[in-house]
Design a protein around this motif. Structure first.
Motif, PDB file in Angstrom:
ATOM      1  N   GLN A 143      21.498  38.466  19.122  1.00  0.00           N
ATOM      2  CA  GLN A 143      20.668  39.277  20.015  1.00  0.00           C
ATOM      3  C   GLN A 143      19.409  39.698  19.265  1.00  0.00           C
ATOM      4  N   THR A 166      19.782  35.285  22.231  1.00  0.00           N
ATOM      5  CA  THR A 166      19.590  36.076  23.444  1.00  0.00           C
ATOM      6  C   THR A 166      18.418  37.008  23.176  1.00  0.00           C
ATOM      7  N   THR A 205      23.483  45.314  24.396  1.00  0.00           N
ATOM      8  CA  THR A 205      24.151  44.657  23.265  1.00  0.00           C
ATOM      9  C   THR A 205      25.609  45.091  23.124  1.00  0.00           C
ATOM     10  N   PRO A 210      20.436  45.378  18.363  1.00  0.00           N
ATOM     11  CA  PRO A 210      19.985  44.015  18.034  1.00  0.00           C
ATOM     12  C   PRO A 210      20.253  43.617  16.575  1.00  0.00           C
TER      13      PRO A 210
END
Length: 320
Positions: A143, A166, A205, A210
């Motif tokens: 992420q 992502t 998330t 992240p």
């Protein structure tokens, strides 16, 4: 018309992309800059003459790597010519390509392949993104938060997507966030001024935050704010550049065992990655060009590109 010199090539400029670096230089906020200076480093053109450029032909479409390095310093010897100690960036340290003809080191030339002049002029900013993604070591399904949805940030998003990440986009500009969602299909969009940014990121998330945060704003405030968005064990990559110091909480950074790194310029490997991605349809460079002007119109329109309300993503200057 420049004279041909040993080890150099002459390019007839056909396209000039306008970069954030150009705009920051115009308004006086770009580090590493001395005036007066001819701008222009996102370039494409026709190769009209050269010395010592095996494999190239007169008349072919080319771009070039605009970071002229010394070849002998510790960075160059270590395979990092992009951060040469004597770096001379075209259009920053030395005069650039806002001209009809430009002479460059033959070693910097890059074959245009099947790409149009428009696409070739956009290879350099995407290469910045490719280098940043490579520096971050992004893995599939990670992420990745990209802060700043200007041309460099958009390029980072594209290359992170290609790497299998992502992607989450953050900016203060609604139009640019809409571009991310509608044109790039970025799945997660965050307005940077929202009161609950951390909560949104946590929800996106599944509570992790992240794994990679990448700044492409060049804003001191944005850079410092983004330290709080990192997951434990995260990497934070500074791609944007500003003139001041960066301050953060040592305990918060330390407990995450986080990694902070910068990403400067790009290498031939990154240029090749971008050209291959464009040729294979993974990147649509034409989608980024929102404004077109002729060479003689630049002086009239340039100042307007500093204004968010103009909606500029990428302005392209055309020469025939």
């Amino acid at each position: 018309m420049p004279a041909l010199t040993r080890g150099h090539a002459i390019i007839k400029i056909r396209r000039i992309g306008i970069c954030g670096t150009d705009l920051h230089a115009f308004e006086g906020t770009q580090p590493y800059f001395e005036y007066p200076r001819i701008l222009g480093h996102e370039l494409a053109g026709e190769l009209v003459d050269f010395d010592d450029a095996p494999g190239f032909q007169k008349g072919e479409a080319v771009t070039f790597i605009p970071y002229f390095n010394c070849g002998v310093c510790i960075a160059c010897r270590s395979g990092k010519p992009n951060c040469c100690t004597k770096m001379q960036v075209c259009g920053v340290h030395v005069d650039g390509g806002m001209a009809e003809y430009l002479t460059v080191p033959s070693s910097a030339l890059v074959h245009g392949g099947s790409l149009s002049y428009d696409a070739l002029a956009l290879v350099e900013p995407f290469a910045i993104g490719a280098h940043a993604v490579r520096r971050a070591g992004i893995q599939p399904d990670e992420q990745v938060l990209v802060v700043g949805a200007g041309p460099i940030g958009l390029g980072i998003m594209e290359l992170a997507r290609i790497a299998g990440a992502t992607v989450m986009a953050m900016d203060i500009n609604e139009a640019r966030l809409a571009f991310c969602k509608e044109k790039l299909a970025v799945p997660y969009i965050i307005h940077a001024t929202a009161h609950d940014v951390r909560e949104q990121l946590s929800e996106m998330t599944n509570g992790d935050m992240p794994a990679v945060v990448m700044d492409a704003t060049g804003s001191q405030q944005a850079i410092q704010s983004s330290f709080q968005y990192m997951a434990h064990g995260a990497r934070y990559v500074l791609v944007g550049l500003q003139k001041g110091e960066v301050c953060f909480s040592h305990p918060e950074f330390h407990k995450r065992e986080a990694t902070l790194m910068s990403s400067r310029n790009a290498t031939r490997e990154d240029f090749n990655k971008v050209i291959s991605s464009m040729e294979n349809g993974l990147i649509d460079p034409e989608a980024y060009i929102t404004h077109r002007v002729s060479f003689d119109q630049v002086q009239h329109d340039f100042n307007s590109w500093l204004k968010p309300e103009t909606g500029v993503i990428k302005a392209m200057v055309e020469l025939e």
